[in-house]
Design an enzyme around this catalytic site. Structure first.
Site, PDB file in Angstrom:
ATOM      1  N   HIS A 130     117.426  11.229   3.496  1.00  0.00           N
ATOM      2  CA  HIS A 130     117.993  11.405   4.615  1.00  0.00           C
ATOM      3  C   HIS A 130     118.228   9.999   5.455  1.00  0.00           C
ATOM      4  O   HIS A 130     119.273  10.014   6.392  1.00  0.00           O
ATOM      5  CB  HIS A 130     116.742  11.894   5.588  1.00  0.00           C
ATOM      6  CG  HIS A 130     116.715  13.562   5.510  1.00  0.00           C
ATOM      7  ND1 HIS A 130     117.748  14.204   5.858  1.00  0.00           N
ATOM      8  CD2 HIS A 130     115.932  14.212   5.139  1.00  0.00           C
ATOM      9  CE1 HIS A 130     117.379  15.725   5.680  1.00  0.00           C
ATOM     10  NE2 HIS A 130     116.360  15.745   5.132  1.00  0.00           N
ATOM     11  N   HIS A 132     113.466  12.529  -1.171  1.00  0.00           N
ATOM     12  CA  HIS A 132     114.342  13.487  -0.527  1.00  0.00           C
ATOM     13  C   HIS A 132     114.443  12.894   1.064  1.00  0.00           C
ATOM     14  O   HIS A 132     115.372  12.666   1.668  1.00  0.00           O
ATOM     15  CB  HIS A 132     113.535  14.822  -0.181  1.00  0.00           C
ATOM     16  CG  HIS A 132     114.049  15.790   0.768  1.00  0.00           C
ATOM     17  ND1 HIS A 132     114.907  16.905   0.173  1.00  0.00           N
ATOM     18  CD2 HIS A 132     114.247  15.772   2.173  1.00  0.00           C
ATOM     19  CE1 HIS A 132     115.411  17.515   1.311  1.00  0.00           C
ATOM     20  NE2 HIS A 132     114.733  17.066   2.367  1.00  0.00           N
ATOM     21  N   GLU A 133     113.232  12.677   1.544  1.00  0.00           N
ATOM     22  CA  GLU A 133     113.191  11.746   2.927  1.00  0.00           C
ATOM     23  C   GLU A 133     113.875  10.458   3.070  1.00  0.00           C
ATOM     24  O   GLU A 133     114.788  10.088   3.967  1.00  0.00           O
ATOM     25  CB  GLU A 133     111.590  11.506   3.401  1.00  0.00           C
ATOM     26  CG  GLU A 133     110.962  12.824   3.511  1.00  0.00           C
ATOM     27  CD  GLU A 133     111.527  14.014   4.267  1.00  0.00           C
ATOM     28  OE1 GLU A 133     112.423  13.719   4.948  1.00  0.00           O
ATOM     29  OE2 GLU A 133     111.197  15.108   3.797  1.00  0.00           O
ATOM     30  N   CYS A 171     114.456  21.759   3.047  1.00  0.00           N
ATOM     31  CA  CYS A 171     114.528  20.840   4.229  1.00  0.00           C
ATOM     32  C   CYS A 171     114.557  21.518   5.531  1.00  0.00           C
ATOM     33  O   CYS A 171     115.230  22.616   5.847  1.00  0.00           O
ATOM     34  CB  CYS A 171     116.161  20.281   3.974  1.00  0.00           C
ATOM     35  SG  CYS A 171     116.503  18.984   4.903  1.00  0.00           S
ATOM     36  N   LEU A 172     113.918  21.093   6.435  1.00  0.00           N
ATOM     37  CA  LEU A 172     113.801  21.410   7.733  1.00  0.00           C
ATOM     38  C   LEU A 172     115.173  21.552   8.503  1.00  0.00           C
ATOM     39  O   LEU A 172     115.167  22.392   9.632  1.00  0.00           O
ATOM     40  CB  LEU A 172     112.692  20.804   8.357  1.00  0.00           C
ATOM     41  CG  LEU A 172     111.199  21.245   8.096  1.00  0.00           C
ATOM     42  CD1 LEU A 172     110.227  19.995   8.909  1.00  0.00           C
ATOM     43  CD2 LEU A 172     110.725  22.273   8.025  1.00  0.00           C
ATOM     44  N   GLY A 177     107.581  16.914   4.916  1.00  0.00           N
ATOM     45  CA  GLY A 177     108.244  15.684   5.399  1.00  0.00           C
ATOM     46  C   GLY A 177     109.219  15.619   6.392  1.00  0.00           C
ATOM     47  O   GLY A 177     109.715  16.892   6.576  1.00  0.00           O
ATOM     48  N   GLN A 235     116.231  13.814  11.338  1.00  0.00           N
ATOM     49  CA  GLN A 235     116.115  15.083  11.629  1.00  0.00           C
ATOM     50  C   GLN A 235     115.514  15.139  13.196  1.00  0.00           C
ATOM     51  O   GLN A 235     115.540  16.345  13.477  1.00  0.00           O
ATOM     52  CB  GLN A 235     115.176  15.560  10.698  1.00  0.00           C
ATOM     53  CG  GLN A 235     115.517  15.689   9.423  1.00  0.00           C
ATOM     54  CD  GLN A 235     114.621  16.044   8.414  1.00  0.00           C
ATOM     55  OE1 GLN A 235     113.600  15.415   8.046  1.00  0.00           O
ATOM     56  NE2 GLN A 235     114.822  17.418   7.946  1.00  0.00           N
TER      57      GLN A 235
HETATM   58 NI    NI Z   1     115.126  17.356   4.530  1.00  0.00          NI
END
Ligand code: NI
Length: 181
Positions: free
Chosen positions: A140, A136-137, A94-95, A46, A51
């Site tokens: 963000h 989660h996304e 998380c990236l 995701g 991000q």
């Molecule tokens: Ni994340």
């Protein structure tokens, strides 16, 4: 299409509340394609607009396993309309916070509405990993990171450590992108 640099925490762009998309134009199409490519390359399941430094309410998700066909979801202005009473614990990464994994309890199932990349209104019921990833996304888009579910002391410890590692992490990723293209 191109690979985009992924913003690494701590960064104030990850703490901002994103704005609803008014119109899905060519620029947004290109952004969505780049987000998908960047997510697959990472690799991740995701990615949310902040991000990659954008303040639009856009997320991309694909929880298909390796070897399975791709199952991308591109969601514009996603909105959760229903959450199950049942909560489950899952470990999240998380990236934007490399190698930081956190157990978080969230509703098991959700229902949501969104616009797809063709600006078609859609409704989806999700459970399991897909539900988890979407929640989660969407966090963000409201400036919420998985570390925000921790106590302040634990969170600050992690963010301080990341701030120190950030230059190295960014250089490593830039190098990877350069060789990938
Ligand atoms: Ni994340």
């Amino acid at each position: 299409m191109s690979l985009l640099p992924i913003v690494i925490a701590p960064d104030r762009r990850l703490k901002a509340r994103c704005l609803p998309v008014e119109r899905i134009d060519d620029n947004l199409h290109a952004m969505i394609q780049n987000m998908l490519e960047t997510m697959y390359d990472a690799p991740g399941i995701g990615l949310a607009a902040p991000q990659i430094g954008s303040d639009k309410r856009v997320i991309v998700v694909d929880v298909a396993r390796e070897g399975q066909d791709k199952q991308p979801y591109c969601m514009v202005n996603p909105q959760i309309t229903l959450k199950s009473d049942e909560y489950v614990m899952m470990n999240e990464g998380c990236l934007s916070l490399p190698d930081i994994f956190i157990d978080i309890e969230r509703p098991e199932k959700i229902r949501l509405t969104y616009l797809d990349e063709r600006e078609e209104p859609r409704e989806l019921e999700a459970d399991g990993l897909l539900s988890r990833c979407i929640q989660h996304e969407i966090d963000h888009l409201d400036g919420v990171l998985h570390v925000d579910y921790l106590s302040r002391i634990k969170r600050e410890l992690i963010l301080r450590k990341l701030a120190k590692q950030k230059p190295t992490l960014m250089a490593e990723r830039a190098e990877r992108r350069a060789t990938a293209e």
